[in-house]
Design a protein around this motif. Structure first.
Motif, PDB file in Angstrom:
ATOM      1  N   ARG A   1       5.964  -1.595  -6.639  1.00 37.21           N
ATOM      2  CA  ARG A   1       4.722  -1.144  -7.282  1.00 37.21           C
ATOM      3  C   ARG A   1       4.346  -2.053  -8.447  1.00 37.21           C
ATOM      4  NH1 ARG A   1       3.187   4.130  -5.754  1.00 37.21           N
ATOM      5  NH2 ARG A   1       2.168   4.510  -7.749  1.00 37.21           N
ATOM      6  N   THR A   2       5.331  -2.528  -9.180  1.00 33.06           N
ATOM      7  CA  THR A   2       5.075  -3.437 -10.303  1.00 33.06           C
ATOM      8  C   THR A   2       4.392  -4.722  -9.824  1.00 33.06           C
ATOM      9  OG1 THR A   2       6.945  -2.575 -11.555  1.00 33.06           O
ATOM     10  CG2 THR A   2       6.190  -4.792 -12.139  1.00 33.06           C
ATOM     11  N   TYR A   3       4.819  -5.214  -8.687  1.00 30.81           N
ATOM     12  CA  TYR A   3       4.314  -6.499  -8.169  1.00 30.81           C
ATOM     13  C   TYR A   3       3.297  -6.323  -7.043  1.00 30.81           C
ATOM     14  CZ  TYR A   3       7.896  -8.601 -11.017  1.00 30.81           C
ATOM     15  OH  TYR A   3       8.659  -8.999 -12.086  1.00 30.81           O
TER      16      TYR A   3
ATOM     17  N   ALA B   1       0.805  -1.224   0.000  1.00 33.19           N
ATOM     18  CA  ALA B   1       0.000   0.000   0.000  1.00 33.19           C
ATOM     19  C   ALA B   1       0.838   1.273   0.000  1.00 33.19           C
ATOM     20  CB  ALA B   1      -0.934   0.004   1.211  1.00 33.19           C
ATOM     21  N   THR B   2       2.053   1.211   0.560  1.00 34.40           N
ATOM     22  CA  THR B   2       2.776   2.461   0.810  1.00 34.40           C
ATOM     23  C   THR B   2       4.101   2.602   0.083  1.00 34.40           C
ATOM     24  OG1 THR B   2       3.875   1.568   2.777  1.00 34.40           O
ATOM     25  CG2 THR B   2       1.751   2.679   3.112  1.00 34.40           C
ATOM     26  N   SER B   3       4.632   1.519  -0.464  1.00 38.41           N
ATOM     27  CA  SER B   3       5.968   1.603  -1.063  1.00 38.41           C
ATOM     28  C   SER B   3       5.964   2.446  -2.336  1.00 38.41           C
ATOM     29  CB  SER B   3       6.503   0.216  -1.390  1.00 38.41           C
ATOM     30  OG  SER B   3       7.797   0.343  -1.968  1.00 38.41           O
ATOM     31  N   GLU B   4       7.011   3.262  -2.454  1.00 40.92           N
ATOM     32  CA  GLU B   4       7.222   4.031  -3.674  1.00 40.92           C
ATOM     33  C   GLU B   4       8.273   3.355  -4.557  1.00 40.92           C
ATOM     34  OE1 GLU B   4       5.332   6.574  -4.597  1.00 40.92           O
ATOM     35  OE2 GLU B   4       4.230   6.201  -2.748  1.00 40.92           O
TER      36      GLU B   4
END
Length: 167
Positions: free
Chosen positions: A150-152, A142-145
């Motif tokens: 984000r791809t996975y 939910a929070t990673s930039e």
């Protein structure tokens, strides 16, 4: 200056001392202020925090509990008090209490990632490793930039629900 205004000035002075690194002086002033105003939640919260930053967790607990039992904390301070008390319970080995308190805090502040991270630690400490990792994976998704995360994201969210699934 009336009684209430004087208390607010003394509280602000003590917080300013803590922020300037004069933590022991701030703690002593806050303990005295809390003794004079035992039902004042903001004073109790600041007194708890002053103990926590000095590594005096056991002494912080009753002030955190008093702050949360009272009224007058704004949402940000309430969130901070919940996180502080939950973390302190965990550090002191009061792990089930930490899980219970932080579970309620996450329900009250569902958008707060730090509360979920501390809940995951408490869950880990109670042997609930699956729940802990699931919570951390959901938080990461939910929070990673990070572009690769984000791809996975969808795959991470999917596997977080059943870590034993391989397909």
């Amino acid at each position: 200056m009336d009684h209430h205004e004087k208390k607010d000035v003394l509280l602000a002075e003590a917080v300013a001392l803590r922020e300037r690194g004069r933590t022991e002086e701030a703690r002593e002033r806050l303990v005295a202020l809390a003794a004079r105003h035992p039902d004042d939640a903001p004073v109790a919260y600041q007194t708890a925090w002053a103990h926590d930053v000095l590594g005096r967790e056991a002494e912080a607990v009753p002030y955190y509990e008093r702050a949360l039992a009272g009224t007058g904390l704004g949402p940000e301070d309430r969130r901070g008090a919940l996180l502080g008390l939950g973390s302190t319970y965990r550090v002191l080995g009061r792990r089930e209490e930490a899980v219970a308190l932080l579970t309620g805090a996450v329900e009250e502040f569902p958008r707060d990632g730090s509360l979920r991270a501390f809940l995951a630690m408490a869950l880990y400490n109670t042997g609930r490793h699956h729940e802990s990792v699931r919570l951390l994976l959901r938080l990461l998704a939910a929070t990673s930039e990070d572009p690769s995360v984000r791809t996975y994201r969808r795959a991470i969210e999917h596997y977080a629900e059943d870590l034993d699934a391989t397909g």
